[in-house]
Design an enzyme around this catalytic site. Structure first.
Site, PDB file in Angstrom:
ATOM      1  N   ASN A   1     -11.076 111.653  79.263  1.00  0.00           N
ATOM      2  CA  ASN A   1     -12.156 112.605  79.514  1.00  0.00           C
ATOM      3  C   ASN A   1     -13.117 112.119  80.596  1.00  0.00           C
ATOM      4  O   ASN A   1     -13.579 112.909  81.419  1.00  0.00           O
ATOM      5  CB  ASN A   1     -12.916 112.893  78.223  1.00  0.00           C
ATOM      6  CG  ASN A   1     -12.138 113.798  77.299  1.00  0.00           C
ATOM      7  OD1 ASN A   1     -12.132 115.004  77.478  1.00  0.00           O
ATOM      8  ND2 ASN A   1     -11.485 113.225  76.309  1.00  0.00           N
TER       9      ASN A   1
ATOM     10  N   GLN B   1     -19.677 117.275  76.959  1.00  0.00           N
ATOM     11  CA  GLN B   1     -19.901 115.830  76.968  1.00  0.00           C
ATOM     12  C   GLN B   1     -20.005 115.317  78.391  1.00  0.00           C
ATOM     13  O   GLN B   1     -19.308 115.764  79.286  1.00  0.00           O
ATOM     14  CB  GLN B   1     -18.822 115.094  76.192  1.00  0.00           C
ATOM     15  CG  GLN B   1     -17.438 115.161  76.772  1.00  0.00           C
ATOM     16  CD  GLN B   1     -16.396 114.557  75.855  1.00  0.00           C
ATOM     17  OE1 GLN B   1     -16.435 114.732  74.637  1.00  0.00           O
ATOM     18  NE2 GLN B   1     -15.457 113.838  76.428  1.00  0.00           N
ATOM     19  N   GLY B   2     -20.932 114.383  78.551  1.00  0.00           N
ATOM     20  CA  GLY B   2     -21.154 113.781  79.857  1.00  0.00           C
ATOM     21  C   GLY B   2     -21.179 112.273  79.735  1.00  0.00           C
ATOM     22  O   GLY B   2     -21.286 111.719  78.631  1.00  0.00           O
ATOM     23  N   TYR B   3     -21.123 111.625  80.870  1.00  0.00           N
ATOM     24  CA  TYR B   3     -21.002 110.167  80.908  1.00  0.00           C
ATOM     25  C   TYR B   3     -22.173 109.546  81.652  1.00  0.00           C
ATOM     26  O   TYR B   3     -22.441 109.884  82.795  1.00  0.00           O
ATOM     27  CB  TYR B   3     -19.664 109.773  81.542  1.00  0.00           C
ATOM     28  CG  TYR B   3     -18.535 110.221  80.653  1.00  0.00           C
ATOM     29  CD1 TYR B   3     -18.064 109.401  79.640  1.00  0.00           C
ATOM     30  CD2 TYR B   3     -18.010 111.503  80.758  1.00  0.00           C
ATOM     31  CE1 TYR B   3     -17.074 109.837  78.783  1.00  0.00           C
ATOM     32  CE2 TYR B   3     -17.023 111.947  79.902  1.00  0.00           C
ATOM     33  CZ  TYR B   3     -16.560 111.102  78.918  1.00  0.00           C
ATOM     34  OH  TYR B   3     -15.595 111.541  78.044  1.00  0.00           O
ATOM     35  N   LEU B   4     -22.856 108.631  80.975  1.00  0.00           N
ATOM     36  CA  LEU B   4     -23.965 107.880  81.560  1.00  0.00           C
ATOM     37  C   LEU B   4     -23.451 106.618  82.231  1.00  0.00           C
ATOM     38  O   LEU B   4     -24.094 106.070  83.114  1.00  0.00           O
ATOM     39  CB  LEU B   4     -24.991 107.537  80.480  1.00  0.00           C
ATOM     40  CG  LEU B   4     -25.640 108.765  79.834  1.00  0.00           C
ATOM     41  CD1 LEU B   4     -26.358 108.380  78.552  1.00  0.00           C
ATOM     42  CD2 LEU B   4     -26.590 109.426  80.808  1.00  0.00           C
TER      43      LEU B   4
END
Length: 155
Positions: free
Chosen positions: A142, A27-30
């Site tokens: 996270n 999972q990544g964050y925009l």
């Protein structure tokens, strides 16, 4: 739209490991700011785009949408810092579902258990393997682990 009410704990033993295998999650964050996060997640063969509002205690607004895995991968390529990699194990205990996240990569060694509740005051039975609560410690979120990995903490 739903309210997410979640409590988070460190895991104090390996007793939770008795159970089915977990699912690999990347999972990544925009967007990562105090008022909102926008996350893209690949979980096994499924993918999601999630928007979360500001945290108030142990609650926040959450909107989650299924997206095609190819689009999730393309969005992950846009994320900075690097995505968080973990294996999520689901364990049932005392009538509740616990999600035990075993982190990999720069967060390897960190194991956190989360429980979602229907009410902030809902009682639950603590598994023997549950350690200290970290619900109010943002460094365990996270989104923060993506920028400040656990292995780099000076405690």
């Amino acid at each position: 739209m739903a309210d997410e009410i979640e409590r988070k704990f460190l895991v104090s033993s390996d007793a939770w490991r008795n159970g089915p295998p977990g699912v690999r999650i990347c999972q990544g964050y925009l967007c990562r700011d105090k008022e909102r996060t926008v996350r893209v997640r690949l979980a096994g063969e499924k993918a999601f785009l999630t928007i979360k509002g500001a945290t108030s205690g142990i609650s926040r607004k959450e909107f989650e949408y299924a997206i095609p895995p190819e689009e999730a991968q393309a969005l992950l390529d846009l994320c900075l810092p690097l995505p968080v990699d973990k294996i999520r194990h689901e364990r049932k205990h005392g009538g509740h579902l616990w999600e035990v996240d075993e982190f990999l990569g720069p967060n390897a060694g960190l194991i956190v258990a989360e429980i979602e509740l229907s009410d902030a005051n809902e009682s639950f039975e603590r598994p023997d393997w549950l350690g200290r609560e970290v619900s109010d410690e943002p460094r365990y979120f996270n989104a923060n682990l993506a920028e400040h990995p656990w292995t780099e903490w000076k405690t």
